[in-house]
Design an enzyme around this catalytic site. Structure first.
Site, PDB file in Angstrom:
ATOM      1  N   PHE A  32     -20.754 -35.659 -19.254  1.00 47.61           N
ATOM      2  CA  PHE A  32     -19.431 -36.161 -19.642  1.00 47.61           C
ATOM      3  C   PHE A  32     -19.535 -36.567 -21.103  1.00 47.61           C
ATOM      4  O   PHE A  32     -20.346 -37.419 -21.467  1.00 47.61           O
ATOM      5  CB  PHE A  32     -19.025 -37.356 -18.782  1.00 47.61           C
ATOM      6  N   HIS A  69     -24.388 -38.712 -17.973  1.00 46.93           N
ATOM      7  CA  HIS A  69     -24.537 -37.837 -16.817  1.00 46.93           C
ATOM      8  C   HIS A  69     -23.212 -37.763 -16.067  1.00 46.93           C
ATOM      9  O   HIS A  69     -22.556 -38.771 -15.820  1.00 46.93           O
ATOM     10  CB  HIS A  69     -25.641 -38.371 -15.894  1.00 46.93           C
ATOM     11  N   TRP A  70     -22.823 -36.545 -15.762  1.00 48.33           N
ATOM     12  CA  TRP A  70     -21.600 -36.305 -15.005  1.00 48.33           C
ATOM     13  C   TRP A  70     -21.961 -36.368 -13.526  1.00 48.33           C
ATOM     14  O   TRP A  70     -22.700 -35.523 -13.025  1.00 48.33           O
ATOM     15  CB  TRP A  70     -21.034 -34.951 -15.394  1.00 48.33           C
ATOM     16  N   GLY A  73     -18.764 -37.375  -7.427  1.00 48.83           N
ATOM     17  CA  GLY A  73     -18.310 -38.566  -6.718  1.00 48.83           C
ATOM     18  C   GLY A  73     -16.807 -38.557  -6.588  1.00 48.83           C
ATOM     19  O   GLY A  73     -16.154 -37.529  -6.750  1.00 48.83           O
ATOM     20  N   ASP A 159      -8.225 -53.082 -16.842  1.00 50.50           N
ATOM     21  CA  ASP A 159      -7.469 -52.099 -16.050  1.00 50.50           C
ATOM     22  C   ASP A 159      -8.298 -51.745 -14.815  1.00 50.50           C
ATOM     23  O   ASP A 159      -8.873 -50.663 -14.725  1.00 50.50           O
ATOM     24  CB  ASP A 159      -7.183 -50.858 -16.881  1.00 50.50           C
TER      25      ASP A 159
END
Length: 267
Positions: A32, A69-70, A73, A159
């Site tokens: 990512f 790291h992508w 999930g 948020d």
């Protein structure tokens, strides 16, 4: 972005309003990527709050690219926000001296209640100000602003909706999307989470999972900040032309005044 990698890498936009986030994939390796992410991300990674940071690169034009790291999930579901792990991770964030120290080094000043109130008043347009629930909300914020002062300014996400909680396929829980990080009263995060997701009868139990007692003072602070944030969101959704979401936030604002705040009427 492509020149950072060999041609075999597949790079695609991750969406989002900023257009600064990307996915990169080569065989089984997935990353990512984000352009000009805050240095804060490194501390969040070290604390295990976001997926692990793999590298940071500065480009010739001054842009900084971070690669995490992508993880495979999913987002948490709304009914999962009552889980003990959510409260414990939020408490870990609010208690982290490393996170607080980094935000202060980045020049963040505490986001005090009076500053937030001034911003709300300057943000709302004439049409919203004419609505009775909005006028009553502003009156409430003025009347109780002195009651929400606190010296306990911690790192808040700002948020905490369920879309920003990532549960990996190996059952690791992360809180992502930290662009709105602030030094503020922890009631900023906790209030929105409880008012949006948790029935009031279960607030005390959730607070036990979080690691604090639900005092009268904390209740009024939660309500104050939830009302403030609802007003911000009303204007934001109206500016975007999302009338359905304007109605949703108006309902939320009115719901805030249906909760019980034992010390609300004390002067």
């Amino acid at each position: 972005m492509e020149h950072l990698f060999d041609k075999e890498w597949e790079i695609m936009s991750a969406g989002g309003a900023s257009g600064e986030a990307f996915f990169a994939r080569l065989d089984e390796e997935k990353l990512f990527l984000k352009r000009n992410s805050s240095p804060f991300i490194a501390v969040l990674s070290a604390e295990g709050i976001v997926p692990r940071l793999k590298w940071t690169k500065r480009l010739e034009n001054g842009d900084v690219i971070t690669a995490q790291h992508w993880l495979n999930g999913r987002e948490l579901k709304a009914d999962e926000m009552a889980g003990a792990r959510v409260g414990k991770l939020l408490k870990k964030i609010h208690s982290s001296k490393a996170l607080t120290s980094m935000l202060r080094r980045l020049g963040k000043e505490p986001y005090e209640a009076f500053v937030m109130l001034d911003e709300v008043k300057s943000t709302l347009d004439i049409e919203l100000n004419m609505l009775k629930p909005v006028r009553e909300a502003i009156e409430f914020l003025h009347e109780h602003a002195k009651k929400v002062t606190t010296g306990d300014y911690v790192v808040c996400h700002g948020d905490v909706n369920h879309n920003n909680w990532l549960l990996s396929e190996v059952d690791e829980l992360f809180l992502i999307d930290w662009d709105g990080a602030m030094l503020a009263d922890p009631a900023v995060d906790v209030g929105m989470l409880l008012y949006w997701y948790i029935p009031e009868k279960d607030w005390e139990q959730w607070m036990e999972q979080y690691g604090e007692s639900l005092t009268d003072h904390f209740r009024i602070r939660m309500k104050w900040y939830a009302v403030c944030q609802a007003l911000f969101m009303l204007q934001w959704q109206k500016d975007k032309g999302r009338l359905h979401d304007v109605a949703k936030w108006m309902n939320f604002l009115q719901r805030c005044f249906q909760s019980d705040c034992p010390n609300e009427n004390k002067k």
